[in-house]
Design a protein around this motif. Sequence first.
Motif: not given
Ligand code: NAP
Length: 532
Positions: A414, A501, A386
């Motif tokens: 990206r 966090q 990602g």
């Molecule tokens: P984001 O900015 O929307 O980025 C999502 C990434 O995942 C992008 O690179 C996207 O690719 C990719 N992606 C989405 N759907 C996909 C799929 N079906 N197959 C392959 N790649 C896919 O979201 P984010 O804020 O980085 O958050 C991502 C995840 O991190 C969230 O789902 C959340 O569960 C987790 N998170 C956890 C915490 C924590 O404290 N545990 C904090 C923040 C985030 P594209 O560019 O191609 O769309």
Amino acid sequence: MIKVFVIDRVGPRDAIVRTGPNSIRIRQHRRQATMICVSIGRGRHRHVMAEHRHLVEQGAELVELRLDYIKGEVNVRRLLHERPCPVIITCRRAREGGKFSGTEDERLMLLRSSIAAGAEYVDLEEDVAASVPRYGATRRIISYHDFRKTPDNLPRLHARLAAMDADIVKLATMANHPHDNLRMLSLIRDAKVSTIGLCMGDIGTPSRILAGHFGAPFTYATFHHERALAPGQLSYQHMKELYHYDDINSETALYGVIADPIGHSLSPQIHNAAFRHQGVNAVYIPFRVPRANLSQFIEDAKVLKIRGLSVTIPHKESIARSLTKIDSAAKGIEAVNTVVFDGDQVVGYNTDCKAALDSLKQALAEADAGAAEENPLAGKSALVLGAGGAARAIVYGLRRHDVQTTIASRTRQRADALATRYGARAVDWLSRNKVSADILINCTPVGMHPEVDATPYDKHYLKPSMLVFDTVYNPESTLLIKDAQRHHCHVVTGVQMFVRQASLQYRLFTGRQAPADVMRDVLKRTIGPVKY
Ligand code: NAP
């Protein structure tokens, strides 16, 4: 003869009313802690009375009986006889969002007979206030509703309602803009007559939670979240157990989360539980702030004396324009997830990066007792799946710890952009399983509820020596985490990162060490389908 009146505890906003030549009454305009009035809207008398009794057993001190929900002839005396707590009698027409289908004469007769039966409060719309005279001890709530907007000139509208022999003025208007909350709350604070001001819709939620903080005698809640009687109304349980409304007073410190949409944020649950656990007089509120309203909201937050905010989608980048200072990690990641209001300063931080890196370091130290203590990440390699916001925070942190980092993202550009920015390597999404790495980190939503049978990584490539970190926290045991455990890998879960966090935010907000165990328990209990 000299009459001496001993007056105990009269606040600056209480009015002394002369009720006879030798007597006075103190009309309270402000209470320190305020009540929750629970609205009951049921079709049958016996259901209304059963809900009323149940609510009082739960601690309710005031209920609103919505006569317009009752099907058939309304028997006010039956509802009021042996009532277990004070009531507000309300009978709304369709144009104010009600269900009354009888004639206006019949409605006014019901209101008058409720007063004659001694109801504690009666709710009267402005246009009928003059035709339902004051009688006995029943207090008059003069109300106004607008389901489309919050009108421009609230003080003028308020003055009009107050002039209708109001004990309490009530305004319920639709919030189309977060600034409507500030206008409504300022109106409550400045009013000379006791005032309840509620903004409807999810943008208006803060006004419902903060009504008492600004001096409203009570706020309104619904018996059950699936039976809201007005848009955006919260349940009694939510008000009490999540926001601890009864404990909010004018001294309560205000915190919150800004997002759009706001619905699924778990931060109110865990921060409010932490405040409660430590006996901190503070409340944490969900603020839905559309993208276009962000800078105005930050100005409003200063007026509301908000002390700290969690920041999430879509504001993590654009919030920078409203800040006076940004810490180095947030600057490096170009994303802020925490804002602290410190005097004139509005300071941005990023706790995601430190939370993720601390979680990794702890897991590595536990996995390898001989690892370098100050940087167990030294000499390691990582594959990050990602290239969105979470990946950016983590890749920044990994590179600061000299971890050789490879990024695979569904959208190759990206991954390339992130790799170039932080000195990492990008590969095609389809070749991710073939990258050899000590640490695998999922920063995509793959595996998240409800798609719990999906994994972003083929389990056949997992090795026992690997550390696998899934940032997805709902569920905690994602398929990737389960596969990794079956292959005897060390794991870090999204829950661990999320709690860290939030704990770091809590520390920035309050200067206190967060009760991480309490936060973790609440998060685990709340994860999954929304409980309230
Ligand atoms: P984001 O900015 O929307 O980025 C999502 C990434 O995942 C992008 O690179 C996207 O690719 C990719 N992606 C989405 N759907 C996909 C799929 N079906 N197959 C392959 N790649 C896919 O979201 P984010 O804020 O980085 O958050 C991502 C995840 O991190 C969230 O789902 C959340 O569960 C987790 N998170 C956890 C915490 C924590 O404290 N545990 C904090 C923040 C985030 P594209 O560019 O191609 O769309």
